[in-house]
Design a protein around this motif. Structure first.
Motif, mmCIF file in Angstrom:
data_model
loop_
_atom_site.group_PDB
_atom_site.id
_atom_site.type_symbol
_atom_site.label_atom_id
_atom_site.label_comp_id
_atom_site.label_asym_id
_atom_site.label_seq_id
_atom_site.Cartn_x
_atom_site.Cartn_y
_atom_site.Cartn_z
ATOM 1 N N TYR A 196 0.866 -1.183 0.000
ATOM 2 C CA TYR A 196 0.000 0.000 0.000
ATOM 3 C C TYR A 196 0.896 1.223 0.000
ATOM 4 C CZ TYR A 196 -3.551 3.271 1.947
ATOM 5 O OH TYR A 196 -4.402 4.308 2.181
ATOM 6 N N ASP A 197 0.468 2.279 -0.683
ATOM 7 C CA ASP A 197 1.189 3.550 -0.566
ATOM 8 C C ASP A 197 0.200 4.700 -0.654
ATOM 9 O OD1 ASP A 197 0.583 3.632 -3.269
ATOM 10 O OD2 ASP A 197 2.634 3.407 -3.945
ATOM 11 N N ARG A 198 0.597 5.808 -0.060
ATOM 12 C CA ARG A 198 -0.308 6.961 0.026
ATOM 13 C C ARG A 198 0.509 8.199 0.374
ATOM 14 N NH1 ARG A 198 -5.712 8.202 1.431
ATOM 15 N NH2 ARG A 198 -5.897 10.040 2.771
ATOM 16 N N ASP A 199 0.138 9.344 -0.189
ATOM 17 C CA ASP A 199 0.739 10.626 0.160
ATOM 18 C C ASP A 199 -0.300 11.481 0.867
ATOM 19 O OD1 ASP A 199 3.124 9.929 -0.970
ATOM 20 O OD2 ASP A 199 2.872 11.098 -2.804
ATOM 21 N N GLN A 200 0.156 12.224 1.889
ATOM 22 C CA GLN A 200 -0.717 13.154 2.599
ATOM 23 C C GLN A 200 -0.106 14.540 2.587
ATOM 24 O OE1 GLN A 200 -1.595 10.211 6.142
ATOM 25 N NE2 GLN A 200 -2.942 11.975 6.322
ATOM 26 N N ALA A 201 -0.948 15.542 2.409
ATOM 27 C CA ALA A 201 -0.477 16.929 2.374
ATOM 28 C C ALA A 201 -0.281 17.433 3.795
ATOM 29 C CB ALA A 201 -1.471 17.796 1.615
ATOM 30 N N LEU B 56 5.923 23.189 19.472
ATOM 31 C CA LEU B 56 6.441 21.900 19.025
ATOM 32 C C LEU B 56 5.552 20.734 19.452
ATOM 33 C CD1 LEU B 56 8.633 20.341 17.582
ATOM 34 C CD2 LEU B 56 9.963 20.310 19.706
ATOM 35 N N LYS B 57 5.141 20.711 20.713
ATOM 36 C CA LYS B 57 4.313 19.577 21.164
ATOM 37 C C LYS B 57 2.973 19.510 20.433
ATOM 38 C CE LYS B 57 2.610 17.088 25.190
ATOM 39 N NZ LYS B 57 1.348 16.732 24.479
ATOM 40 N N PRO B 58 2.237 20.633 20.285
ATOM 41 C CA PRO B 58 0.988 20.552 19.507
ATOM 42 C C PRO B 58 1.217 20.074 18.077
ATOM 43 C CG PRO B 58 1.035 22.577 20.783
ATOM 44 C CD PRO B 58 2.391 21.955 20.925
ATOM 45 N N PHE B 59 2.315 20.509 17.464
ATOM 46 C CA PHE B 59 2.607 20.051 16.100
ATOM 47 C C PHE B 59 2.855 18.548 16.081
ATOM 48 C CE2 PHE B 59 5.879 18.790 13.038
ATOM 49 C CZ PHE B 59 5.192 19.017 11.858
ATOM 50 N N MET B 60 3.651 18.048 17.037
ATOM 51 C CA MET B 60 3.947 16.612 17.056
ATOM 52 C C MET B 60 2.694 15.793 17.314
ATOM 53 S SD MET B 60 7.689 15.852 18.580
ATOM 54 C CE MET B 60 7.336 16.407 20.220
ATOM 55 N N ASP B 61 1.808 16.303 18.173
ATOM 56 C CA ASP B 61 0.546 15.605 18.399
ATOM 57 C C ASP B 61 -0.272 15.542 17.115
ATOM 58 O OD1 ASP B 61 1.222 15.235 21.034
ATOM 59 O OD2 ASP B 61 0.034 16.924 21.793
ATOM 60 N N SER B 62 -0.307 16.645 16.376
ATOM 61 C CA SER B 62 -1.042 16.677 15.104
ATOM 62 C C SER B 62 -0.406 15.735 14.094
ATOM 63 C CB SER B 62 -1.070 18.102 14.531
ATOM 64 O OG SER B 62 -1.797 18.970 15.359
ATOM 65 N N LEU B 63 0.932 15.716 14.058
ATOM 66 C CA LEU B 63 1.631 14.843 13.129
ATOM 67 C C LEU B 63 1.364 13.379 13.454
ATOM 68 C CD1 LEU B 63 3.573 14.346 10.822
ATOM 69 C CD2 LEU B 63 5.493 14.787 12.381
ATOM 70 N N ALA B 64 1.421 13.029 14.736
ATOM 71 C CA ALA B 64 1.131 11.650 15.139
ATOM 72 C C ALA B 64 -0.299 11.264 14.759
ATOM 73 C CB ALA B 64 1.346 11.483 16.641
ATOM 74 N N GLN B 65 -1.239 12.199 14.904
ATOM 75 C CA GLN B 65 -2.621 11.932 14.511
ATOM 76 C C GLN B 65 -2.744 11.718 13.008
ATOM 77 O OE1 GLN B 65 -4.880 15.212 16.071
ATOM 78 N NE2 GLN B 65 -4.506 14.643 18.212
ATOM 79 N N GLU B 66 -1.999 12.511 12.221
ATOM 80 C CA GLU B 66 -2.021 12.348 10.766
ATOM 81 C C GLU B 66 -1.474 10.977 10.358
ATOM 82 O OE1 GLU B 66 -3.189 14.192 8.279
ATOM 83 O OE2 GLU B 66 -3.983 15.711 9.641
ATOM 84 N N LEU B 67 -0.395 10.546 11.011
ATOM 85 C CA LEU B 67 0.155 9.230 10.701
ATOM 86 C C LEU B 67 -0.821 8.134 11.117
ATOM 87 C CD1 LEU B 67 3.953 9.598 11.612
ATOM 88 C CD2 LEU B 67 2.719 10.317 9.564
#
Length: 359
Positions: A221-226, A265-276
């Protein structure tokens, strides 16, 4: 047949791997020591300004070529042969089954005939290459062949960049293929040498995060996210009132206010983890799979402190930061501390440099 640039050829001569993204140019040169182990001879990163590269397209040709030239000079690279890559969106790939026992000329002619069925452009407008993967698993006596094709102007763009920078383009790859090649060395370090494991590779770039789900070198499987490091830059702009360029520069240097870690930084990392985590859910809902064995993260934003823990907490699967140079001898021309900090950014360029030894 118009070659895509010896995509599948063996390349034993010295070779630079040069990866051009929307935010930077990365360069890697690899060699071997007397024992046959890989040696990181050179590596370096040169930032690009916003708008110079957009969605894999060269918008500011002279500026990007100058950046490549500066990087070659800065790293001290004397090799002039280079491997570069196109984004997956610019390349059409297709596996086909052909009769075994054909001569090279017969195989080439048959590939051209077959390619007409799958490529929505006239063949005279296309750069085309192919590789015999091996015997067909479903048809005795036949062989499985991988065809790769791209619009010729896409290949000419990166060839022109190489030439303008004083380099000779000898390998044109696909970015996702190069990153998989580099990651495959590290997957072998997982339990049972990674055999049978479902491994997710996330490459977190400036504007896009690419996801590849692998099992025994097969892409499930592969996928790109913006979503990528640009979102962190935007958060810095909103929080502190910097210009976009100032925020990007301060992000790279670490010259940010004391509350940056908690407020931005922490809010961004939380958002990034949610995106993944959301990307994993797309994988589970669109395939028969409901678990993965390991997650590897790479790319310019992957080395943020605490990201792997945040991802593991979000998805409940083990997550590791991927250093494509792990297990290599580090040459005298490499600044160890800087390389270690930036290592996850070099995944694709390392894969390109590995084309010297692979295939």
């Amino acid at each position: 047949m118009i070659s895509l640039g010896y995509l599948f050829s063996r390349q034993p001569a010295p070779l630079l791997g040069v990866d051009i993204s929307s935010s930077s140019v990365k360069l890697v040169e690899l060699g071997r020591d007397k024992a046959g182990g890989l040696v990181l001879e050179r590596c370096g990163i040169e930032p690009l300004e916003r708008g110079w590269m957009v969605d894999g397209n060269v918008e500011k040709f002279d500026e990007v070529a100058d950046a490549i030239r500066r990087l070659v000079k800065k790293t001290g690279a004397r090799t002039r042969q280079v491997a570069m890559a196109l984004p997956p969106s610019a390349v059409i790939t297709k596996k086909i089954i052909l009769p075994g026992g054909m001569s090279d000329l017969e195989l080439e002619q048959q590939v051209e005939l077959e390619a007409n069925q799958y490529i929505p452009f006239p063949l005279e407008e296309v750069s085309l290459d192919f590789c015999v993967i091996g015997p067909s698993a479903t048809s005795a006596g036949d062989v499985e062949v991988l065809i790769a094709a791209s619009r010729r102007e896409k290949v000419q763009d990166i060839q022109g960049l190489a030439e303008a920078a004083g380099l000779t383009l000898v390998v044109v790859d696909v970015e996702s293929y190069a990153s998989r090649l580099a990651a495959s060395r590290l997957i072998e370090h997982l339990p049972n040498r990674g055999e049978g494991l479902i491994v997710v590779l996330f490459e977190i770039g400036s504007v896009t995060t690419s996801m590849q789900v692998l099992r025994d070198k097969e892409v499930l499987y592969d996928r790109d996210q913006a979503f990528g490091g640009t979102q962190l830059t935007q958060l810095i702009v909103r929080q502190y009132g910097f210009s976009g360029d100032e925020a990007e520069s301060k992000k790279r240097s670490g010259d940010l206010p004391p509350d940056y870690a908690t407020m931005v930084l922490k809010p961004f990392m939380d958002s990034l983890a949610q995106e993944l985590g959301r990307a994993l859910q797309f994988f589970f809902t669109s395939t028969p799979y409901n678990r993965v064995d390991h997650i590897l993260v790479a790319g310019g934003s992957a080395a943020l402190p605490g990201l792997t823990s945040a991802v593991t907490l979000q998805v409940s699967f083990p997550c590791s930061l991927l250093n494509p140079f792990d297990g290599m001898v580090i040459g005298d021309g490499v600044r160890l501390k800087k390389m270690t900090r930036e290592a996850p950014s070099y995944l694709t360029s390392c894969g390109l440099a590995l084309r010297r030894f692979a295939l």
